[in-house]
Design an enzyme around this catalytic site. Structure first.
Site, short mmCIF file in Angstrom:
data_model
loop_
_atom_site.label_atom_id
_atom_site.label_comp_id
_atom_site.label_asym_id
_atom_site.label_seq_id
_atom_site.Cartn_x
_atom_site.Cartn_y
_atom_site.Cartn_z
N GLU A 105 -30.30 134.62 32.48
CA GLU A 105 -28.98 135.23 32.35
C GLU A 105 -29.05 136.74 32.55
O GLU A 105 -30.04 137.38 32.18
CB GLU A 105 -28.49 134.94 30.93
CG GLU A 105 -27.08 135.32 30.71
CD GLU A 105 -26.62 134.85 29.34
OE1 GLU A 105 -27.46 134.62 28.46
OE2 GLU A 105 -25.42 134.70 29.18
N GLU A 123 -32.26 130.92 21.18
CA GLU A 123 -30.83 131.08 20.86
C GLU A 123 -30.32 129.88 20.05
O GLU A 123 -29.38 130.00 19.25
CB GLU A 123 -30.03 131.22 22.15
CG GLU A 123 -28.56 131.43 21.93
CD GLU A 123 -27.81 131.66 23.23
OE1 GLU A 123 -28.38 132.21 24.18
OE2 GLU A 123 -26.63 131.28 23.28
N CYS A 153 -23.71 129.83 20.36
CA CYS A 153 -22.72 130.50 21.22
C CYS A 153 -21.67 129.47 21.64
O CYS A 153 -22.04 128.38 22.11
CB CYS A 153 -23.39 131.09 22.45
SG CYS A 153 -22.21 131.86 23.59
N ARG A 171 -27.06 122.96 30.77
CA ARG A 171 -27.00 123.73 32.01
C ARG A 171 -27.96 123.07 32.98
O ARG A 171 -29.17 123.04 32.74
CB ARG A 171 -27.38 125.20 31.80
CG ARG A 171 -26.87 126.09 32.93
CD ARG A 171 -27.03 127.57 32.59
NE ARG A 171 -28.39 127.98 32.83
CZ ARG A 171 -28.84 128.33 34.04
NH1 ARG A 171 -28.05 128.27 35.09
NH2 ARG A 171 -30.09 128.71 34.20
N ARG A 180 -25.95 132.51 39.71
CA ARG A 180 -26.67 133.45 38.84
C ARG A 180 -27.96 133.93 39.49
O ARG A 180 -28.40 133.39 40.52
CB ARG A 180 -27.07 132.75 37.52
CG ARG A 180 -25.92 132.42 36.63
CD ARG A 180 -26.27 131.49 35.48
NE ARG A 180 -27.35 131.93 34.62
CZ ARG A 180 -27.40 131.60 33.33
NH1 ARG A 180 -26.44 130.89 32.79
NH2 ARG A 180 -28.39 131.96 32.57
N ARG A 211 -31.30 121.60 31.17
CA ARG A 211 -31.59 121.83 29.77
C ARG A 211 -30.38 121.50 28.91
O ARG A 211 -29.25 121.60 29.37
CB ARG A 211 -32.05 123.26 29.49
CG ARG A 211 -31.01 124.35 29.70
CD ARG A 211 -30.10 124.61 28.52
NE ARG A 211 -29.38 125.87 28.73
CZ ARG A 211 -28.18 126.14 28.19
NH1 ARG A 211 -27.53 125.23 27.47
NH2 ARG A 211 -27.60 127.32 28.42
N ARG A 237 -34.17 124.02 22.67
CA ARG A 237 -33.72 123.93 24.06
C ARG A 237 -34.64 122.90 24.71
O ARG A 237 -35.85 123.18 24.85
CB ARG A 237 -33.80 125.28 24.78
CG ARG A 237 -32.74 126.31 24.32
CD ARG A 237 -31.38 125.95 24.87
NE ARG A 237 -30.30 126.79 24.36
CZ ARG A 237 -29.82 127.85 25.00
NH1 ARG A 237 -30.33 128.22 26.13
NH2 ARG A 237 -28.79 128.55 24.48
N THR A 267 -20.07 129.15 24.22
CA THR A 267 -20.12 128.78 25.64
C THR A 267 -20.97 127.54 25.89
O THR A 267 -20.86 126.91 26.93
CB THR A 267 -20.71 129.92 26.49
OG1 THR A 267 -22.06 130.17 26.05
CG2 THR A 267 -19.87 131.17 26.40
P1 ADP Z 1 -30.83 128.72 29.92
O1 ADP Z 1 -30.53 127.87 31.11
O2 ADP Z 1 -31.59 127.99 28.88
O3 ADP Z 1 -29.65 129.44 29.43
P2 ADP Z 1 -31.82 130.94 31.45
O4 ADP Z 1 -30.79 130.77 32.47
O5 ADP Z 1 -31.87 132.19 30.67
O6 ADP Z 1 -31.89 129.78 30.39
O7 ADP Z 1 -33.22 130.75 32.19
C1 ADP Z 1 -34.35 130.65 31.39
C2 ADP Z 1 -35.55 130.57 32.32
O8 ADP Z 1 -35.42 129.37 33.10
C3 ADP Z 1 -35.56 131.73 33.30
O9 ADP Z 1 -36.90 132.14 33.45
C4 ADP Z 1 -35.06 131.12 34.58
O10 ADP Z 1 -35.65 131.73 35.70
C5 ADP Z 1 -35.54 129.69 34.46
N1 ADP Z 1 -34.75 128.77 35.26
C6 ADP Z 1 -33.44 128.47 35.12
N2 ADP Z 1 -33.08 127.58 36.07
C7 ADP Z 1 -34.20 127.29 36.80
C8 ADP Z 1 -34.50 126.45 37.92
N3 ADP Z 1 -33.56 125.68 38.49
N4 ADP Z 1 -35.76 126.42 38.40
C9 ADP Z 1 -36.73 127.19 37.83
N5 ADP Z 1 -36.53 128.01 36.77
C10 ADP Z 1 -35.27 128.05 36.27
N1 DAR Z 2 -23.99 137.82 26.37
C1 DAR Z 2 -23.11 137.07 25.46
C2 DAR Z 2 -23.31 135.54 25.58
C3 DAR Z 2 -22.63 134.87 26.72
C4 DAR Z 2 -23.11 133.46 26.99
N2 DAR Z 2 -24.59 133.40 27.15
C5 DAR Z 2 -25.39 132.90 26.19
N3 DAR Z 2 -24.92 132.30 25.14
N4 DAR Z 2 -26.70 133.01 26.35
C6 DAR Z 2 -21.68 137.49 25.77
O1 DAR Z 2 -20.84 137.31 24.90
O2 DAR Z 2 -21.47 137.96 26.89
#
Ligand code: ADP
Ligand code: DAR
Length: 350
Positions: A304, A215, A261, A270, A299, A116, A219, A263
């Site tokens: 997250e 966010e 953010c 990601r 993770r 993404r 995305r 980050t």
């Molecule tokens: P972002 O990568 O946009 O920061 P998150 O890590 O919060 O988002 O994940 C958002 C959704 O995407 C969650 O439901 C997570 O389980 C899913 N997700 C992230 N990576 C994968 C993957 N490799 N395969 C399937 N689902 C994924």
């Molecule tokens: N929880 C916030 C954000 C950290 C990075 N993750 C994001 N942007 N979704 C923190 O400051 O820990």
């Protein structure tokens, strides 16, 4: 915290980068500054003030925030990304430059791959400062562009404020949809007017998805079962190219793509796999040392702040700014190859 000379006391017990770099001197310097959109220091730091357990603790309301509050954001960005205020970002979205033959052709390890990028529209505020009207206009503009696509990228837009609860729950359970914003996003002002102006577009195969106004304003996501990382990246780059023919994104040659953010700055990418590594999961020190060597993050599998389940982990690139999109995906790929190699060795010992 009122807009006076009161330093937010909750930061005294916080270990966030905000607490580290918002000294009393910096606070006094910045406390009365506002951006062209009226975004203030109080708004930028509220998430870290209300959530002292934040890792970072600060968000921006517009691209200008990174300049107006540079005394705070420059050191945060330098520490998190290893990227100085004079460095220049670079971009490369050419999948031909990625060396990533499927590392798990037999499907023994990688359940799914997701890549993404975050994007925000140029010359309007970001989520923490956007008005309800502006957010609804972003939703209208982006969803109309996406629903004009045909072929592999063709699909449908689902506004969150009239999606039925079963659909919403199953999209979240299947990892396609974002959860309602967490307390960090709440304090940053990113959940205002929820769920108005938010929604998800996905193609018929659910391999191309776009979250609108979570966010970040967009995305853009490519994902599929299995480990064909190059195919996922190729689809993503095609989609990004199509979208940015019709939308100008907030970008500059120092910070790359601008995100709420810090980050996510730079590539705002990601690239992750959900992967079965039960033997490494039982040896977390070794697991973490391999992850550190390849600059990948371990993770949980529900987004997250979630935990892993059943020996399945989310492995993704850690570097985002000062590296290209190809390098982000290559980081993840090389880390996954090393992790699979070690998992195989450990499974042969048991
Ligand atoms: P972002 O990568 O946009 O920061 P998150 O890590 O919060 O988002 O994940 C958002 C959704 O995407 C969650 O439901 C997570 O389980 C899913 N997700 C992230 N990576 C994968 C993957 N490799 N395969 C399937 N689902 C994924
Ligand atoms: N929880 C916030 C954000 C950290 C990075 N993750 C994001 N942007 N979704 C923190 O400051 O820990």
């Amino acid at each position: 915290m009122s807009q006076t000379n009161e330093y937010p006391l909750s930061l005294k017990k916080s270990k966030s980068l905000l607490a580290k770099y918002l000294t009393q001197e910096v606070f006094n310097e910045l406390k009365n500054r506002t951006t062209i959109n009226g975004f203030t220091l109080k708004s930028a730091i509220n998430s870290g003030v209300e959530n002292p357990d934040s890792g970072i603790g600060a968000y921006v309301g517009d691209e200008e925030s990174y300049e107006i509050f540079s005394e705070l954001f420059d050191p945060i960005i330098e520490e998190y990304h290893g990227f100085s205020k004079d460095d220049k970002h670079k971009s490369n979205l050419n999948p031909d430059d990625l060396n990533a033959p499927n590392p798990d052709k037999d499907g023994n390890y990688i359940l799914s791959t997701r890549i993404r990028v975050a994007r925000n529209i140029a010359n309007i505020p970001l989520g923490p400062a956007i008005s309800k009207e502006q957010r609804n206009s972003v939703e209208k503009q982006v969803s109309e562009i996406l629903t004009s696509f045909s072929g592999e990228l063709g699909g449908k837009y689902y506004p969150l404020n009239n999606i039925n609860e079963n659909n919403r729950a199953s999209l979240i359970a299947d990892h396609f949809l974002f959860k309602a914003g967490d307390r960090f996003l709440e304090s940053a002002g990113l959940n205002r007017d929820w769920p108005n102006g938010r929604g998800i577009f996905h193609n018929n195969d659910k391999t191309f998805l776009v979250w609108i106004n979570e966010e970040d304003e967009l995305r853009i996501i490519s994902m599929q079962q299995g480990g064909d990382i190059k195919e996922v990246f190729t689809r993503l780059t095609s989609a990004i190219t199509k979208i940015q023919k019709q939308i100008k994104f907030a970008y500059n040659d120092h910070l790359g793509y601008i995100t709420s953010c810090p980050t996510n700055l730079g590539t705002a990418m990601r690239a992750s796999v959900h992967i079965k590594l039960p033997n490494l999961g039982a040896k977390m020190d070794e697991f973490q040392s391999i992850a550190d060597k390849y600059s990948v993050q371990i993770r949980g599998i529900h987004g997250e702040h979630s935990d892993s389940e059943g020996g399945i982990y989310d492995i993704s690139n850690k570097r985002r700014l000062g590296v290209t999109e190809v390098e982000c995906v290559q980081d993840m790929y090389d880390g996954v190859v090393a992790l699979i190699k070690r998992e195989k060795e450990l499974s042969q010992k048991t």
